[in-house]
Every structure is written in C-alpha cells, then in structure tokens.
Design a protein around this motif. Structure first.
Motif, PDB file in Angstrom:
ATOM      1  N   SER A  78      61.215  41.805  88.478  1.00  0.00           N
ATOM      2  CA  SER A  78      62.211  42.268  87.508  1.00  0.00           C
ATOM      3  C   SER A  78      63.491  42.715  88.200  1.00  0.00           C
ATOM      4  O   SER A  78      64.601  42.345  87.787  1.00  0.00           O
ATOM      5  N   ASP A  79      63.374  43.492  89.271  1.00  0.00           N
ATOM      6  CA  ASP A  79      64.562  43.948  90.002  1.00  0.00           C
ATOM      7  C   ASP A  79      65.231  42.802  90.748  1.00  0.00           C
ATOM      8  O   ASP A  79      66.461  42.768  90.869  1.00  0.00           O
ATOM      9  N   ILE A  80      64.442  41.865  91.251  1.00  0.00           N
ATOM     10  CA  ILE A  80      65.020  40.707  91.948  1.00  0.00           C
ATOM     11  C   ILE A  80      65.873  39.892  90.991  1.00  0.00           C
ATOM     12  O   ILE A  80      66.985  39.464  91.329  1.00  0.00           O
ATOM     13  N   MET A  81      65.376  39.690  89.767  1.00  0.00           N
ATOM     14  CA  MET A  81      66.135  38.915  88.784  1.00  0.00           C
ATOM     15  C   MET A  81      67.394  39.664  88.347  1.00  0.00           C
ATOM     16  O   MET A  81      68.435  39.052  88.094  1.00  0.00           O
ATOM     17  N   ILE A  82      67.317  40.990  88.252  1.00  0.00           N
ATOM     18  CA  ILE A  82      68.505  41.778  87.901  1.00  0.00           C
ATOM     19  C   ILE A  82      69.566  41.645  88.997  1.00  0.00           C
ATOM     20  O   ILE A  82      70.761  41.485  88.715  1.00  0.00           O
ATOM     21  N   LEU A  83      69.123  41.688  90.269  1.00  0.00           N
ATOM     22  CA  LEU A  83      70.074  41.487  91.374  1.00  0.00           C
ATOM     23  C   LEU A  83      70.696  40.100  91.315  1.00  0.00           C
ATOM     24  O   LEU A  83      71.898  39.930  91.572  1.00  0.00           O
ATOM     25  N   ASP A  84      69.894  39.100  90.976  1.00  0.00           N
ATOM     26  CA  ASP A  84      70.397  37.730  90.843  1.00  0.00           C
ATOM     27  C   ASP A  84      71.463  37.658  89.754  1.00  0.00           C
ATOM     28  O   ASP A  84      72.530  37.044  89.937  1.00  0.00           O
ATOM     29  N   MET A  85      71.198  38.302  88.623  1.00  0.00           N
ATOM     30  CA  MET A  85      72.179  38.297  87.532  1.00  0.00           C
ATOM     31  C   MET A  85      73.465  39.007  87.944  1.00  0.00           C
ATOM     32  O   MET A  85      74.571  38.546  87.645  1.00  0.00           O
ATOM     33  N   LEU A  86      73.327  40.146  88.605  1.00  0.00           N
ATOM     34  CA  LEU A  86      74.509  40.869  89.070  1.00  0.00           C
ATOM     35  C   LEU A  86      75.354  40.012  90.011  1.00  0.00           C
ATOM     36  O   LEU A  86      76.582  40.001  89.927  1.00  0.00           O
ATOM     37  N   ALA A  87      74.681  39.291  90.883  1.00  0.00           N
ATOM     38  CA  ALA A  87      75.388  38.476  91.875  1.00  0.00           C
ATOM     39  C   ALA A  87      76.160  37.341  91.233  1.00  0.00           C
ATOM     40  O   ALA A  87      77.228  36.956  91.727  1.00  0.00           O
ATOM     41  N   HIS A  88      75.639  36.793  90.132  1.00  0.00           N
ATOM     42  CA  HIS A  88      76.237  35.577  89.565  1.00  0.00           C
ATOM     43  C   HIS A  88      76.887  35.776  88.199  1.00  0.00           C
ATOM     44  O   HIS A  88      77.421  34.818  87.623  1.00  0.00           O
ATOM     45  N   ASN A  89      76.874  36.996  87.676  1.00  0.00           N
ATOM     46  CA  ASN A  89      77.513  37.258  86.389  1.00  0.00           C
ATOM     47  C   ASN A  89      79.028  37.275  86.503  1.00  0.00           C
ATOM     48  O   ASN A  89      79.745  36.905  85.571  1.00  0.00           O
ATOM     49  N   ASP A  90      79.532  37.703  87.663  1.00  0.00           N
ATOM     50  CA  ASP A  90      80.972  37.777  87.944  1.00  0.00           C
ATOM     51  C   ASP A  90      81.708  38.588  86.882  1.00  0.00           C
ATOM     52  O   ASP A  90      82.844  38.293  86.548  1.00  0.00           O
ATOM     53  N   TRP A  91      81.033  39.608  86.317  1.00  0.00           N
ATOM     54  CA  TRP A  91      81.621  40.535  85.357  1.00  0.00           C
ATOM     55  C   TRP A  91      82.061  39.850  84.058  1.00  0.00           C
ATOM     56  O   TRP A  91      82.913  40.361  83.340  1.00  0.00           O
ATOM     57  N   LYS A  92      81.440  38.706  83.750  1.00  0.00           N
ATOM     58  CA  LYS A  92      81.787  37.985  82.525  1.00  0.00           C
ATOM     59  C   LYS A  92      81.118  38.589  81.296  1.00  0.00           C
ATOM     60  O   LYS A  92      81.613  38.450  80.178  1.00  0.00           O
ATOM     61  N   ARG A  93      79.963  39.219  81.507  1.00  0.00           N
ATOM     62  CA  ARG A  93      79.237  39.837  80.398  1.00  0.00           C
ATOM     63  C   ARG A  93      78.853  41.261  80.796  1.00  0.00           C
ATOM     64  O   ARG A  93      78.430  41.496  81.923  1.00  0.00           O
ATOM     65  N   PRO A  94      78.989  42.223  79.888  1.00  0.00           N
ATOM     66  CA  PRO A  94      78.556  43.588  80.204  1.00  0.00           C
ATOM     67  C   PRO A  94      77.044  43.614  80.405  1.00  0.00           C
ATOM     68  O   PRO A  94      76.309  42.866  79.773  1.00  0.00           O
ATOM     69  N   MET A  95      76.594  44.494  81.292  1.00  0.00           N
ATOM     70  CA  MET A  95      75.171  44.668  81.537  1.00  0.00           C
ATOM     71  C   MET A  95      74.814  46.141  81.348  1.00  0.00           C
ATOM     72  O   MET A  95      75.519  47.024  81.833  1.00  0.00           O
ATOM     73  N   TYR A  96      73.705  46.388  80.644  1.00  0.00           N
ATOM     74  CA  TYR A  96      73.307  47.747  80.298  1.00  0.00           C
ATOM     75  C   TYR A  96      71.836  47.977  80.632  1.00  0.00           C
ATOM     76  O   TYR A  96      71.029  47.053  80.651  1.00  0.00           O
ATOM     77  N   PHE A  97      71.508  49.254  80.857  1.00  0.00           N
ATOM     78  CA  PHE A  97      70.122  49.699  80.992  1.00  0.00           C
ATOM     79  C   PHE A  97      69.858  50.750  79.916  1.00  0.00           C
ATOM     80  O   PHE A  97      70.787  51.424  79.456  1.00  0.00           O
ATOM     81  N   THR A  98      68.593  50.896  79.532  1.00  0.00           N
ATOM     82  CA  THR A  98      68.265  51.925  78.542  1.00  0.00           C
ATOM     83  C   THR A  98      68.234  53.314  79.158  1.00  0.00           C
ATOM     84  O   THR A  98      68.359  54.314  78.449  1.00  0.00           O
TER      85      THR A  98
END
Length: 628
Positions: free
Chosen positions: A252-272
């Motif tokens: 789960s954390d690995i995939m979150i890091l992957d998303m952070l690396a490739h999102n390029d700030w195009k979409r907001p990301m949130y945690f509960t």
C-alpha cells in the motif's frame, strides 16, 4: 464517489495490499482517470511480484546483499550531491566518533593488534571530500569487527563509547539519505535490483528520504494551492522515514509512493488521517500534510503551528459544506457506534478553534513584548524594521485578536449546535492511551483519553466566552460526575479492573477544573471551579482511600502478597496514576517529591549487552508474508 464526484477516486489502503484491488485502481472508473501507478501487473502480483514488502537498506547493507556496486555507487553520489552539507557533517561526526572509540580499544591477543591499527588508520585518513562507498564500507565493517571482538571478549573497550558508536552507526545516513522519488521507484522496478531471501525475491528501497519536485503550475491548476499561497509554495518537498522505527513498508505504501512520484501535482491527494499509512506519517512529520476538515491534504506549503490547517477551506467545510444529519434531534439516537465518529467530528472543530485562539494569543504576546520598541526604532531611523515588526502583530490571517476569538467561539458553538452536548454523549467509548504522566517523584504512569468536550470549555474560556464556557462546563461536569460516581458506588475491584475508564474520567474532570480555576481566562470563584473543587476533594479524601482500603482487604482475604499480588498490583497502578494526576494538575497539594532514588549504574566490561544486529551480527530478517 458515486452520484457526487465521479471524478474522485477513493482508495482503501488496506485493500491496496492486494493485487486485484491495486490493478483495479489502474483502470478508469466513471470520470476518474486511472491512478498513476507504474508498477507492472506481474510486479504487483501477490506473494510473487516482490512488492508485498520492501526493505530500506543502507549503503553498506545494499553491498552486502548483492546489489551491484556500480549501482550503489551511482545512488551514493546522487545522495551526496543532493545533501552536501548534511553529508559532510554526518561523515565528520561518524569519523570522529570512530576515532575516539578506537583510541580506547585494546586487543587481549597481541596478534589482533595489527588489524586494530588498520581500522584506526581507515578512520584517521577518512575525509568527507574524498569519501567513497569503498571508504564507507571499510569504516562500517571495521567498527562491526570491533563490536564482534568485544562481544567475543577478544577486545577491551569503553562500553559507553561502544554504545554511542552503535547509535551513530544505525542512523548516521539519515540526514543525507535523500533521493528523487522517481529515481527510487525506477530502482525498485528494476528486477535486477531485487535481493534473495531463501527462495523469495525482495525489492529494496535505497534511501530513507525522498525528494519530490513541485510543479507549481499543475498545483495551481488542480487547486492544491491557491493564488494567495503561490508565493509560499516550495520548489521541492523532502520527507523521510525513521530508519529505527520503520525498516519495511508494504505494498500500500509502495503504491502511494509510486503515485506521488508520477502524479506531478495534477490531482490532489488526501489521507483520512496523518497516521493512516507510513507515507502519511512521514509527510505529516515533514510538515507537508494539513487538514481541511475530514481529509488531510498533501501540500507543498510548509505547514505551521501545532496542528497544520488549511484554515479557509476547513472553516468553509465545517460551517457550511458538511451535513451532520439530525444528531441535534432528541428523537434520533446517536448510539455508541456512531459516537466513534462524533469524537472525530468534534476534534475537527476543536482543532480549528484552537488554531484561531493560538493566533490571537501569539499576536497579543508579540505586541506586548515588542510593541514598546516601535517608537524607538522609528526615532532612530529604522522605520522599515518598525513597519515589518508591526505587521507581524497583525498575524497571518488578517484578523484582529478579538475577531479571531470571536471566530473560535463561533466554531465551537456550531459544533454544539449540530451535536449538542446533552444529546450526543461524548464519553463512554473505550479510552485510548495518551502518553505518560509523572508523579511527584518522577515515576511515570499511563494516562488515557476519552472525549473532547472538556477541551471545548477551555477553548471557550480562551476565546473570551466565559458564559458559554460555564454553561457547557456545567453539562460536562454533570456527565463526568456520573462516571466518577458510578465507580464511587461500585466495589473497589470494579474500579481497579476498569481503571482506564476511571482514570480518563478523572483526568477530564481535572482538566475542567484547571480551566475553570485559571483566573487569566475565567472569573474568580466562578460556580464551575467551586463545583469541581468540591468534587475533587471528595474523590481524593473519601472515594479513593475507600477503594485502596478495600483492595488491601481483598489481598488479605485471597492470601496474596501485599506487594506483588493481583490486587496489590491493581492498587499500585491505580493509586500511582491518581497521585500523578493530583501532582500534575496541582489538585490537593498533598503530593510532594521525596528524596530521589539512586540511578542504576551501567554494567561494565563483559556484563554490558549490545544489540546483536547493530553489532554486525545476523541482519534483521524480512517478515514472513503469511504472518502479516
């Protein structure tokens, strides 16, 4: 979210540890584009793709585990380039500590002395300017040899020095172990960089710190930041994992890091919540996670204050956007299960109100401390300095202290409007641990937390709404007195066996008493402080002595030891914690320190015990996935 925001993707981080769910997240759903996960399907495959769990490895550990030397060397140079000052300082500290320790090492066998001199020479010749992975490898392995020799009694050395060296060795890379996040993901996706453990192949994370560049244009377009925040937006953010508490992360954390690396700030990301995942915790600790109400947003704006808050958005959400159902209807039951959420809702209101109150208090403190300097500064020709100082008195939100306090009270009253204190009960859930509390002699005891309404009373006082504070305080006191009274009228063993509930209720009541008795914010001799004073006197002078006496009697009746029997242990824990509450909140004035206990001496020579893994023994084993 179906029927509301079909462009938004909600992820269950627990299910992210499975392959089927992760692959679903890589697909388009309604108007939500695929999540930017770049690991291949075979790499996500559960129990076979190597992403179920990944290990953080230091430079030397990567070499020992078979990662190609040229690849480790490439990453090492990138780390040093990205954090040159931090590397120089950490390397110098490591070299100096090693030199100091080695100066006191003596070989019991003269044949081993030449090798000790070789290790000493490595440290004496070490220089941050010429450091390489070969030098670092020689230094770390040399120290590990010394640890091994001491443990096997081939060497004599200063125990305290060895323990200090052990701590440095385990963490000296932390300050400079930063790599661009995309480089980390690329390294992890390269199957040649996996290590073998038995028949399994595991992926490696080559740094504990990450660098995430900020695309300000995209962050502005996606409303992650506002135009007003653009000037404070960072060019890059750095966050890191604590190498001593986090040695592995799961898929789960690995995939979150992957998303952070490739999102390029195009979409907001949130945690509960900031503690939802290891990534969210790391982002929160770096100051790049802030709450806007029910969600915690990743932000390139360095958070400020005790609780990082997106103030404008959070106020809008709490006061206007969110719907709270009919919890303020007396015919609607907000049962114990729903109250697990109402505690969270009330905490949000408290966080925002405290944000306003703290800002007001800081502004007033600054004006009081530095205000008299303005006239002298202007008289001496330093008008620009005076103007800058005077602007700091205005705070960061463009409101006066009075306006901030009014807004804080408004937020609390909104919470009480949608969740009335006498309808939506605040107490009764199983209390959670809330750190330690000390008695008069410094002994520590566990305290517990349940509910937040007592903090509402303090916030209303600090906001200047004394009438509102005392009205709410009376209701909160009534609820807490009912809990304390239940224990008062129950057998002693019931109180001792349910001490978490008892302790949390007393702590909340003591908190209420503290606020009501603070004459800086409350009226002198107000009805609330008179009430709580009477309640606490009865608790400490009547209720608790009765419970302690009955527990002693139970010990005798059951033939137990008065010091280490079941009832004696319960009594010691309850009495110690209640005494610590008394001392910390200065309730009765009877808890005073006695003479300090002698400090235990550290064992010397072969009696000292050092951690095996840190001394170069068997490396920490990867977790068995079946036991996760």
């Amino acid at each position: 979210m179906e029927g509301e925001r079909t462009d938004v993707r909600v992820c269950n981080t627990s299910l992210f540890d499975t392959d089927w769910y992760t692959n679903q997240m890589k697909m388009k759903m309604y108007d939500s584009e695929p999540l930017p996960i770049t690991f291949r399907e075979d790499q996500i495959l559960q129990w076979a793709g190597g992403t179920d769990q990944a290990f953080f490895l230091s430079t030397t550990r990567m070499l020992n585990q078979g990662i190609k030397r040229e690849e480790v060397d490439r990453l090492f140079k990138i780390k040093v380039k990205n954090s040159p000052a931090e590397f120089r300082q950490a390397f110098t500290n490591f070299a100096n500590a090693g030199t100091s320790v080695l100066s006191g090492v003596k070989a019991k066998d003269a044949a081993y002395e030449p090798r000790i001199n070789e290790i000493r020479q490595v440290f004496q010749n070490a220089s941050a300017d010429s450091a390489s992975i070969e030098v670092i490898e020689a230094m770390e392995n040399g120290i590990l040899e010394v640890f091994e020799g001491y443990r096997n009694q081939f060497l004599e050395a200063d125990v305290q020095g060895l323990e200090t060296m052990q701590q440095i060795l385990s963490s000296w890379e932390d300050s400079w172990s930063f790599l661009p996040l995309k480089d980390v993901i690329t390294f992890m996706q390269n199957d040649d960089n996996m290590i073998k453990y038995g028949t399994a192949s595991l992926r490696v994370i080559p740094s504990t710190g990450f660098i995430l560049p900020v695309n300000k244009k995209n962050a502005l377009a996606s409303q992650i930041i506002s135009k007003d925040e653009l000037a404070n937006c960072e060019d890059e953010i750095r966050f890191r994992f604590n190498s001593r508490s986090v040695q592995t992360i799961t898929k789960s954390d690995i995939m979150i890091l992957d998303m952070l690396a490739h999102n390029d700030w195009k979409r907001p990301m949130y945690f509960t919540s900031p503690g939802n995942t290891e990534v969210s915790t790391a982002m929160y600790q770096s100051g790049h996670l802030r709450t806007n109400g029910m969600a915690w947003e990743i932000t390139p704006i360095l958070a400020q204050g005790k609780t990082p808050i997106n103030e404008k958005l959070m106020y809008k959400h709490l006061m206007n956007t969110y719907h709270y159902g009919k919890m303020n209807d007396r015919d609607v039951l907000t049962d114990y299960y729903a109250r697990r959420q109402t505690v969270q809702f009330r905490t949000m209101f408290a966080q925002l109100a405290e944000h306003y109150v703290i800002e007001a208090e800081q502004m007033e403190m600054s004006k009081q401390q530095y205000g008299p300097m303005l006239k002298n500064l202007r008289a001496s020709g330093q008008a620009r300095v005076a103007d800058s100082l005077e602007n700091s008195f205005k705070g960061s939100m463009g409101m006066t202290p009075a306006q901030l306090r009014k807004k804080a009270a408004e937020v609390i009253h909104k919470s009480l409007e949608v969740m009335p204190a006498d309808i939506v009960l605040d107490y009764g859930e199983r209390p959670s641990p809330a750190g330690s509390i000390k008695d008069a002699n410094g002994a520590e005891y566990q305290q517990f937390q349940d509910g937040v309404l007592q903090d509402y009373v303090g916030l209303l006082y600090r906001a200047g709404d004394k009438a509102g504070a005392e009205k709410l305080g009376a209701e909160v006191a009534r609820q807490l007195e009912s809990i304390i009274g239940y224990f008062k009228n129950s057998p002693a063993n019931f109180a001792a066996s349910n001490d978490m509930d008892y302790i949390s209720a007393v702590i909340n009541y003591a908190t209420l008493h503290k606020f009501a008795g603070d004459e800086r914010i409350a009226s002198k001799n107000n009805p609330l402080v008179s009430r709580t004073t009477k309640g606490l006197e009865e608790l400490y002078n009547v209720d608790l002595p009765r419970i302690y006496t009955e527990l002693d009697q139970l010990s005798l009746e059951n033939g137990e030891s008065r010091t280490d029997g079941n009832f004696a242990i319960k009594k010691a824990r309850l009495q110690g914690t209640m005494n610590a509450i008394d001392f910390t909140f200065q309730l009765t004035g009877t808890q005073v320190p006695t003479a300090p206990k002698p400090t235990p001496q550290m064992p010397a020579g072969s009696e000292a015990v050092l951690d095996e893994a840190a001394l170069g023994g068997k490396a920490a084993e990867p977790y068995d996935p079946d036991t996760m």
